[in-house]
Design a protein around this motif. Structure first.
Motif, PDB file in Angstrom:
ATOM      1  N   LEU A   7       1.192  -1.268   0.174  1.00 16.23           N
ATOM      2  CA  LEU A   7      -0.159   0.320  -0.551  1.00 16.23           C
ATOM      3  C   LEU A   7       1.331   1.454  -0.122  1.00 16.23           C
ATOM      4  N   VAL A   8       2.012   1.162   0.793  1.00 16.26           N
ATOM      5  CA  VAL A   8       3.332   2.381   0.769  1.00 16.26           C
ATOM      6  C   VAL A   8       3.514   2.694  -0.943  1.00 16.26           C
ATOM      7  N   CYS A   9       3.977   1.239  -1.103  1.00 18.06           N
ATOM      8  CA  CYS A   9       4.607   1.795  -2.476  1.00 18.06           C
ATOM      9  C   CYS A   9       3.608   2.276  -3.655  1.00 18.06           C
ATOM     10  N   LEU A  13       2.900   6.101  -6.088  1.00 14.58           N
ATOM     11  CA  LEU A  13       3.399   5.750  -7.164  1.00 14.58           C
ATOM     12  C   LEU A  13       1.763   6.135  -7.859  1.00 14.58           C
ATOM     13  N   SER A  14       1.062   6.600  -7.274  1.00 17.89           N
ATOM     14  CA  SER A  14      -0.471   6.787  -7.072  1.00 17.89           C
ATOM     15  C   SER A  14      -0.664   8.465  -8.184  1.00 17.89           C
ATOM     16  N   HIS A  15       0.388   9.223  -7.604  1.00 25.53           N
ATOM     17  CA  HIS A  15      -0.020  10.522  -8.063  1.00 25.53           C
ATOM     18  C   HIS A  15       1.377  10.576  -9.718  1.00 25.53           C
ATOM     19  N   PRO A  16       0.868  11.274 -10.737  1.00 22.98           N
ATOM     20  CA  PRO A  16       0.927  11.300 -11.938  1.00 22.98           C
ATOM     21  C   PRO A  16       2.729  11.583 -11.929  1.00 22.98           C
ATOM     22  N   THR A  17       3.107  12.896 -11.350  1.00 17.40           N
ATOM     23  CA  THR A  17       5.225  13.206 -11.262  1.00 17.40           C
ATOM     24  C   THR A  17       5.436  11.846 -10.686  1.00 17.40           C
ATOM     25  N   ARG A  18       4.840  11.464  -9.364  1.00 12.76           N
ATOM     26  CA  ARG A  18       6.114  10.566  -8.990  1.00 12.76           C
ATOM     27  C   ARG A  18       6.197   8.834  -9.495  1.00 12.76           C
ATOM     28  N   LEU A  19       4.824   8.420 -10.849  1.00 10.74           N
ATOM     29  CA  LEU A  19       4.660   7.336 -11.208  1.00 10.74           C
ATOM     30  C   LEU A  19       5.844   7.429 -12.445  1.00 10.74           C
ATOM     31  N   ALA A  20       5.539   8.720 -13.403  1.00 15.58           N
ATOM     32  CA  ALA A  20       6.687   8.993 -14.791  1.00 15.58           C
ATOM     33  C   ALA A  20       8.547   9.292 -14.175  1.00 15.58           C
ATOM     34  N   ALA A  21       8.256   9.721 -12.799  1.00 11.19           N
ATOM     35  CA  ALA A  21       9.910  10.059 -11.821  1.00 11.19           C
ATOM     36  C   ALA A  21      10.115   9.148 -11.851  1.00 11.19           C
ATOM     37  N   PHE A  22       9.693   7.805 -11.578  1.00 13.77           N
ATOM     38  CA  PHE A  22       9.849   6.225 -11.190  1.00 13.77           C
ATOM     39  C   PHE A  22      10.232   5.771 -12.288  1.00 13.77           C
ATOM     40  N   HIS A  52       7.970  15.328  -3.849  1.00 16.38           N
ATOM     41  CA  HIS A  52       7.347  14.182  -5.013  1.00 16.38           C
ATOM     42  C   HIS A  52       8.718  13.231  -4.436  1.00 16.38           C
ATOM     43  N   LEU A  53       9.728  13.481  -4.265  1.00 19.27           N
ATOM     44  CA  LEU A  53      10.980  12.608  -4.745  1.00 19.27           C
ATOM     45  C   LEU A  53      10.942  11.993  -3.097  1.00 19.27           C
ATOM     46  N   ALA A  54      10.804  12.653  -2.448  1.00 20.16           N
ATOM     47  CA  ALA A  54      10.281  12.236  -0.794  1.00 20.16           C
ATOM     48  C   ALA A  54       9.998  10.575  -0.823  1.00 20.16           C
ATOM     49  N   VAL A  55       8.766  11.404  -1.132  1.00 18.12           N
ATOM     50  CA  VAL A  55       7.604  10.737  -0.776  1.00 18.12           C
ATOM     51  C   VAL A  55       8.098   8.937  -1.706  1.00 18.12           C
ATOM     52  N   LEU A  56       8.634   8.795  -2.807  1.00 19.09           N
ATOM     53  CA  LEU A  56       9.326   7.865  -3.470  1.00 19.09           C
ATOM     54  C   LEU A  56       9.571   7.445  -2.876  1.00 19.09           C
ATOM     55  N   ILE A  72      22.329  11.403  -6.987  1.00 19.90           N
ATOM     56  CA  ILE A  72      21.482  10.545  -8.139  1.00 19.90           C
ATOM     57  C   ILE A  72      20.619   9.767  -7.384  1.00 19.90           C
ATOM     58  N   GLN A  73      19.778   9.187  -8.051  1.00 18.30           N
ATOM     59  CA  GLN A  73      18.595   9.245  -7.932  1.00 18.30           C
ATOM     60  C   GLN A  73      18.987   7.625  -8.510  1.00 18.30           C
ATOM     61  N   ARG A  74      18.222   6.681  -7.885  1.00 15.51           N
ATOM     62  CA  ARG A  74      18.490   5.306  -8.793  1.00 15.51           C
ATOM     63  C   ARG A  74      17.009   4.308  -8.178  1.00 15.51           C
ATOM     64  N   ALA A  75      16.290   3.949  -8.930  1.00 14.73           N
ATOM     65  CA  ALA A  75      15.010   2.987  -8.418  1.00 14.73           C
ATOM     66  C   ALA A  75      15.868   2.251  -7.541  1.00 14.73           C
ATOM     67  N   ASP A  76      14.397   1.316  -6.960  1.00 13.45           N
ATOM     68  CA  ASP A  76      15.264   0.159  -6.277  1.00 13.45           C
ATOM     69  C   ASP A  76      13.943  -0.489  -6.866  1.00 13.45           C
ATOM     70  N   ILE A  77      15.026  -1.674  -7.379  1.00 13.07           N
ATOM     71  CA  ILE A  77      14.624  -2.521  -8.996  1.00 13.07           C
ATOM     72  C   ILE A  77      14.154  -3.811  -7.602  1.00 13.07           C
ATOM     73  N   ALA A  78      14.474  -4.218  -6.610  1.00 18.18           N
ATOM     74  CA  ALA A  78      14.868  -5.349  -5.687  1.00 18.18           C
ATOM     75  C   ALA A  78      12.992  -5.376  -5.298  1.00 18.18           C
ATOM     76  N   ARG A  79      12.926  -3.927  -4.721  1.00 16.79           N
ATOM     77  CA  ARG A  79      11.717  -3.481  -4.324  1.00 16.79           C
ATOM     78  C   ARG A  79      10.511  -3.049  -5.526  1.00 16.79           C
ATOM     79  N   LEU A  80      10.738  -2.796  -6.364  1.00 20.29           N
ATOM     80  CA  LEU A  80       9.760  -3.081  -7.474  1.00 20.29           C
ATOM     81  C   LEU A  80       9.286  -4.144  -7.658  1.00 20.29           C
ATOM     82  N   ARG A  81      10.543  -5.754  -7.566  1.00 17.99           N
ATOM     83  CA  ARG A  81      10.244  -6.603  -7.513  1.00 17.99           C
ATOM     84  C   ARG A  81       9.307  -7.529  -6.876  1.00 17.99           C
ATOM     85  N   ALA A  82       9.675  -6.934  -5.736  1.00 16.41           N
ATOM     86  CA  ALA A  82       8.769  -7.941  -4.509  1.00 16.41           C
ATOM     87  C   ALA A  82       7.667  -6.853  -4.710  1.00 16.41           C
TER      88      ALA A  82
END
Length: 109
Positions: A7-9, A13-22, A52-56, A72-82
């Motif tokens: 639910l936190v994830c 991601l439920s905001h258009p700006t955060r989804l686009a950035a991610f 927005h970044l702080a929420v991600l 540098i901001q990096r996507a946490d692919i392990a978290r996305l996979r989970a």
């Protein structure tokens, strides 16, 4: 991942700006993007984007790294996979063959 983590994830991601950035950060892996590049891509002000970044980051979907003088901001692919596995875990009533199309579609991209 449990229900609360998912639910936190999903909320992050439920905001258009955060989804686009991610999505930009996922495409930029493994190098990531500077915060400045993300701000420019979203066409928002620094302070607005920082919110927005702080929420991600709080959702552990983005990991900031200091490289020299840049953040540098990096996507946490392990978290996305989970999160993706959590969502698909109960897919098709426990019949994996019914999810073959989903798996094939992910494999082609």
């Amino acid at each position: 991942m449990n229900d609360e983590d998912a639910l936190v994830c999903l909320a992050a991601l439920s905001h258009p700006t955060r989804l686009a950035a991610f999505r930009l950060l996922v495409r930029a892996e493994p190098d990531g993007l500077s915060t400045g590049d993300l701000v420019a891509a979203t066409q928002l002000g620094q302070s607005t984007f920082s919110t927005h970044l702080a929420v991600l980051v709080a959702a552990e979907l983005v990991k900031p790294e200091k490289r020299g003088r840049q953040m540098i901001q990096r996507a946490d692919i392990a978290r996305l996979r989970a999160m993706m596995l959590f969502l698909a875990k109960d897919c098709c009533g426990g019949s994996p063959a019914l999810c073959d199309g989903l798996i094939a579609e992910l494999a082609c991209c």
